[in-house]
Scaffold this motif. Structure first.
Motif, PDB file in Angstrom:
ATOM      1  N   LEU A  39       1.635  -7.971   4.203  1.00 27.97           N
ATOM      2  CA  LEU A  39       2.660  -6.818   3.937  1.00 27.97           C
ATOM      3  C   LEU A  39       4.016  -7.068   4.167  1.00 27.97           C
ATOM      4  N   ASP A  40       4.323  -7.832   5.303  1.00 21.98           N
ATOM      5  CA  ASP A  40       5.857  -8.262   5.460  1.00 21.98           C
ATOM      6  C   ASP A  40       6.149  -8.749   4.001  1.00 21.98           C
ATOM      7  N   PHE A 435      -6.002  12.310   9.620  1.00 22.50           N
ATOM      8  CA  PHE A 435      -5.323  13.245   9.022  1.00 22.50           C
ATOM      9  C   PHE A 435      -4.389  12.649   8.049  1.00 22.50           C
ATOM     10  N   LEU A 436      -3.824  11.493   8.441  1.00 24.10           N
ATOM     11  CA  LEU A 436      -3.067  10.718   7.663  1.00 24.10           C
ATOM     12  C   LEU A 436      -3.280  10.316   6.183  1.00 24.10           C
ATOM     13  N   LEU A 437      -4.733   9.909   6.421  1.00 31.13           N
ATOM     14  CA  LEU A 437      -5.135   9.657   5.343  1.00 31.13           C
ATOM     15  C   LEU A 437      -5.334  10.822   4.105  1.00 31.13           C
ATOM     16  N   ALA A 438      -5.844  12.193   4.717  1.00 29.63           N
ATOM     17  CA  ALA A 438      -6.148  13.282   4.084  1.00 29.63           C
ATOM     18  C   ALA A 438      -4.738  13.724   3.224  1.00 29.63           C
ATOM     19  N   LEU A 439      -3.678  13.696   4.517  1.00 25.07           N
ATOM     20  CA  LEU A 439      -2.418  14.081   3.919  1.00 25.07           C
ATOM     21  C   LEU A 439      -1.823  13.285   2.923  1.00 25.07           C
ATOM     22  N   LYS A 440      -1.918  11.720   2.758  1.00 27.13           N
ATOM     23  CA  LYS A 440      -1.484  10.982   1.954  1.00 27.13           C
ATOM     24  C   LYS A 440      -1.842  11.169   0.569  1.00 27.13           C
ATOM     25  N   VAL A 441      -3.476  11.216   0.799  1.00 32.23           N
ATOM     26  CA  VAL A 441      -4.094  11.599  -0.679  1.00 32.23           C
ATOM     27  C   VAL A 441      -3.537  12.743  -1.310  1.00 32.23           C
ATOM     28  N   CYS A 442      -3.197  13.798  -0.676  1.00 34.25           N
ATOM     29  CA  CYS A 442      -2.821  15.068  -1.498  1.00 34.25           C
ATOM     30  C   CYS A 442      -1.383  14.790  -1.750  1.00 34.25           C
ATOM     31  N   LEU A 443      -0.526  14.187  -0.870  1.00 35.26           N
ATOM     32  CA  LEU A 443       0.930  13.900  -1.525  1.00 35.26           C
ATOM     33  C   LEU A 443       1.199  13.038  -2.478  1.00 35.26           C
ATOM     34  N   THR A 444       0.057  12.009  -2.680  1.00 38.28           N
ATOM     35  CA  THR A 444       0.245  11.087  -3.973  1.00 38.28           C
ATOM     36  C   THR A 444      -0.666  11.536  -4.998  1.00 38.28           C
ATOM     37  N   GLN A 445      -1.267  12.802  -5.162  1.00 43.23           N
ATOM     38  CA  GLN A 445      -1.905  12.975  -6.620  1.00 43.23           C
ATOM     39  C   GLN A 445      -0.888  13.380  -7.305  1.00 43.23           C
ATOM     40  N   GLY A 446      -1.369  12.925  -8.566  1.00 44.71           N
ATOM     41  CA  GLY A 446      -0.495  12.939  -9.878  1.00 44.71           C
ATOM     42  C   GLY A 446       0.621  11.762  -9.993  1.00 44.71           C
ATOM     43  N   GLN A 447       0.538  10.795  -8.900  1.00 42.58           N
ATOM     44  CA  GLN A 447       1.388   9.711  -8.924  1.00 42.58           C
ATOM     45  C   GLN A 447       0.774   8.889  -9.894  1.00 42.58           C
ATOM     46  N   THR A 448       1.212   8.242 -11.430  1.00 40.35           N
ATOM     47  CA  THR A 448       0.371   7.403 -11.995  1.00 40.35           C
ATOM     48  C   THR A 448       0.796   6.002 -11.697  1.00 40.35           C
ATOM     49  N   GLY A 449       0.000   5.132 -11.946  1.00 35.94           N
ATOM     50  CA  GLY A 449       0.472   3.545 -11.914  1.00 35.94           C
ATOM     51  C   GLY A 449       0.836   3.195 -10.350  1.00 35.94           C
ATOM     52  N   LEU A 450       0.437   3.939  -9.408  1.00 40.32           N
ATOM     53  CA  LEU A 450       0.954   3.493  -7.965  1.00 40.32           C
ATOM     54  C   LEU A 450      -0.071   2.807  -7.429  1.00 40.32           C
ATOM     55  N   THR A 451       0.288   1.806  -6.529  1.00 43.02           N
ATOM     56  CA  THR A 451      -0.736   0.936  -5.745  1.00 43.02           C
ATOM     57  C   THR A 451      -0.324   1.645  -4.313  1.00 43.02           C
ATOM     58  N   MET A 452      -1.616   2.123  -3.802  1.00 41.03           N
ATOM     59  CA  MET A 452      -1.604   2.486  -2.631  1.00 41.03           C
ATOM     60  C   MET A 452      -2.208   1.513  -1.596  1.00 41.03           C
ATOM     61  N   ILE A 453      -1.148   1.295  -0.432  1.00 38.81           N
ATOM     62  CA  ILE A 453      -1.818   0.214   0.515  1.00 38.81           C
ATOM     63  C   ILE A 453      -1.935   1.035   1.890  1.00 38.81           C
ATOM     64  N   PHE A 454      -3.181   0.832   2.412  1.00 36.27           N
ATOM     65  CA  PHE A 454      -3.406   1.327   3.695  1.00 36.27           C
ATOM     66  C   PHE A 454      -3.601   0.121   4.713  1.00 36.27           C
ATOM     67  N   ASP A 455      -2.710   0.351   5.896  1.00 40.19           N
ATOM     68  CA  ASP A 455      -2.691  -0.870   6.907  1.00 40.19           C
ATOM     69  C   ASP A 455      -3.543  -0.147   7.934  1.00 40.19           C
ATOM     70  N   GLU A 456      -4.428  -0.729   8.003  1.00 44.80           N
ATOM     71  CA  GLU A 456      -5.463  -0.335   9.387  1.00 44.80           C
ATOM     72  C   GLU A 456      -5.661   1.265   9.599  1.00 44.80           C
ATOM     73  N   GLN A 481      -5.566   1.685  -7.910  1.00 44.23           N
ATOM     74  CA  GLN A 481      -5.681   0.493  -7.317  1.00 44.23           C
ATOM     75  C   GLN A 481      -5.456   0.813  -5.890  1.00 44.23           C
ATOM     76  N   VAL A 482      -6.134   0.342  -4.804  1.00 46.55           N
ATOM     77  CA  VAL A 482      -6.075   0.793  -3.330  1.00 46.55           C
ATOM     78  C   VAL A 482      -6.031  -0.638  -2.426  1.00 46.55           C
TER      79      VAL A 482
END
Length: 549
Positions: A39-40, A435-456, A481-482
């Motif tokens: 990730l770094d 909470f962060l997962l739920a919130l991030k899912v809602c905030l990133t809806q509608g974003q196309t072509g975005l790679t989402m990375i979840f660090d632990e 892509q996640v």
């Protein structure tokens, strides 16, 4: 989406090339194996500000290359066009970090700045974790997050413009009031000075004219008698009479002179004409020198008055007329000040009304978006085994400013009847992850072509809850892509693609490797995550069950 990552001489990575796929990509490995280094390195090539000591020990430079597929209309294309960089279906980012700390970046083989990389990264990658980089745990950033969710860009711009106009109107009114107060303090002086100047009415250039006239009249007293005597010597009792007599005598003798006197007579005639001109000029000079002594006195008085007033106001005599205009303008400002000040105060009221209208519209939009976000997060919490938790976007009144009059904070109550509080203080580690997962899912809806990375993001949860987190991540990855860095076997088992990160020592040098896992290798890795270093048959059976879904 991210298709590949090539890393050379970064921290404990010698050389590593990874190819990623659509869907849910999971990276697993023991703590300290080097997952964070990946990730770094990705953050480095994306221009993120992170740790400075990235170059592997003994290497002259570290290098990271990442390549992405860009769909038609991908937001990154607009960034490329604005920066004047090549635009295509593939985007290649490359960045080098020298041992001396100097960094160099390329986009599609064109040199670029870190700012361009960061602008591109906002359209390419979204990183999520308990130590969230976008400030979900920091209430100071919640208002901006809500505005992004609401699409309030135009409304925010309108509020900022209205606030600037209001600030300018208030400043103008304050300056005008201050100037009027200063003028009022010197009103008595101004009125006296203007009256004095108006009475004298000095004109530009007048001082020099008066000085010349005065000196001429003073000298005329001394020379006028000489000039009059000279005039008389040229007149009927002087040169004019004698030259006339001479001309008559010559004229009488000219007939017997056989033409010898014609030239002298012509010269004498010319002399008579010149003499007449001289007498006329001297007569004019006598007229000029003829003055009334009172006129000299008056000239001196006015000259001295002009010079005295100039000294009094510390200006040049020729500047008195303009100085009078300046003072008169101040008085005009004072005399018209009440009406002008009233107009400025009205402009302030109009600007306040415009700001209030824009701020009200922004507040309504925020309130509407807050309700929508709360409902969306609640829908996301149910599949994550937190259906009894309550997420609420609280909007409070704040002092008006360029961003409106609203304070925004995300609060949670983990159980019915429990008090709500800040997201980072109320939720436990496992609850916070969800909470962060739920919130991030809602905030990133509608974003196309975005790679989402979840660090632990699944840290602190296990069992059915971990399985719920994994399934939400898997659903989120459908059509996109996640990438997930995880220690949870339940999450790892749901990945469509699986990599194991391992650390080893060869010839006294520690290096980190990442290998893609075949189906049978995934069984062993998930079993290791279940049981530890010793993989038992029971752990392997449990791993097979998890992978079978």
């Amino acid at each position: 989406m991210l298709r590949g990552l090539d890393i050379s001489d970064m921290l404990i990575i010698d050389r590593l090339e990874l190819g990623f796929q659509p869907g849910l990509n999971v990276l697993t490995g023991e703590t300290g194996a080097g997952k964070s280094i990946l990730l770094d390195s990705l953050g480095f090539v994306l221009g993120w500000r992170g740790r400075a000591d990235l170059v592997r020990q003994g290497a002259e430079q570290g290098e990271v290359t990442a390549w992405f597929d860009l769909a038609e209309g991908h937001p990154a294309r607009a960034v490329l066009q604005e920066a004047g960089l090549p635009d295509g279906d593939e985007l290649i980012l490359r960045r080098i970090n020298g041992r001396d700390g100097r960094k160099t970046a390329w986009v599609n083989d064109r040199r670029c700045s870190g700012e361009v990389l960061r602008a591109l990264s906002e359209t390419l990658v979204e990183l999520h974790g308990q130590h969230d980089d976008r400030g979900l745990l920091n209430p100071r950033g919640h208002r901006a997050i809500l505005d992004d969710f609401a699409g309030n860009g135009a409304a925010q711009a309108k509020v900022r413009k209205a606030w600037s106009a209001l600030a300018a109107a208030r400043k103008a009114a304050k300056i005008a009031a201050s100037e009027r107060e200063a003028i009022e303090a010197e009103e008595e002086f101004l009125r006296h000075a203007v009256a004095e100047l108006d009475k004298l009415d000095p004109q530009e250039g007048e001082e020099a004219t008066l000085d010349t006239k005065r000196r001429m009249m003073q000298s005329a007293e001394k020379i006028r008698s000489d000039v009059v005597n000279a005039y008389e010597m040229m007149g009927q009792n002087g040169a004019e009479r004698h030259m006339g007599d001479a001309l008559r005598w010559l004229d009488g003798a000219a007939a017997q002179a056989e033409g010898a006197l014609e030239a002298p007579m012509a010269a004498l005639n010319r002399a008579m004409v010149e003499l007449d001109d001289a007498m006329s000029g001297v007569a004019d000079a006598i007229d000029v020198m003829s003055f009334n002594p009172i006129e000299l006195e008056e000239t001196e008085e006015r000259l001295f008055a002009i010079r005295g007033l100039a000294r009094k106001h510390d200006v040049a005599p020729d500047e008195l007329a303009g100085f009078a205009g300046t003072l008169r303008a101040k008085l005009d400002t004072l005399d018209a000040g009440e009406a002008a000040q009233a107009a400025l105060e009205q402009a302030v009221k109009d600007a306040e009304a415009a700001y209030e209208a824009a701020a009200d519209a922004l507040s309504r939009s925020r309130a509407k978006a807050a309700a929508k976000l709360d409902k969306a997060v609640a829908a996301e919490l149910a599949p994550l085994k937190m259906e009894r938790a309550v997420f609420e976007t609280q909007i409070t009144a704040e002092e008006p400013g360029p961003d409106g009059r609203d304070g925004v904070s995300f609060t949670v109550a983990t159980n019915p009847g429990a008090p709500a509080g800040p997201l980072g203080k109320i939720a436990s580690g496992g609850e916070l992850s969800r909470f962060l997962l739920a919130l991030k899912v809602c905030l990133t809806q509608g974003q196309t072509g975005l790679t989402m990375i979840f660090d632990e993001i699944d840290r602190g949860v296990g069992g059915a809850t971990a399985d719920a987190v994994g399934r939400r991540l898997s659903a989120l990855a459908e059509g996109g892509q996640v990438l997930v860095v995880t220690h949870s076997p339940q999450v790892a088992a749901l990945g469509a693609h699986h990599w194991r990160v391992a650390k080893g020592v060869a010839k006294g040098v520690t290096t980190s490797t990442v290998v893609p896992l075949a189906p049978e290798e995934r069984v062993d890795e998930v079993a290791r995550m279940l049981s530890g270093d010793v993989i038992t048959d029971a752990a392997r059976a449990a791993a097979e069950a998890l992978l079978a879904g």
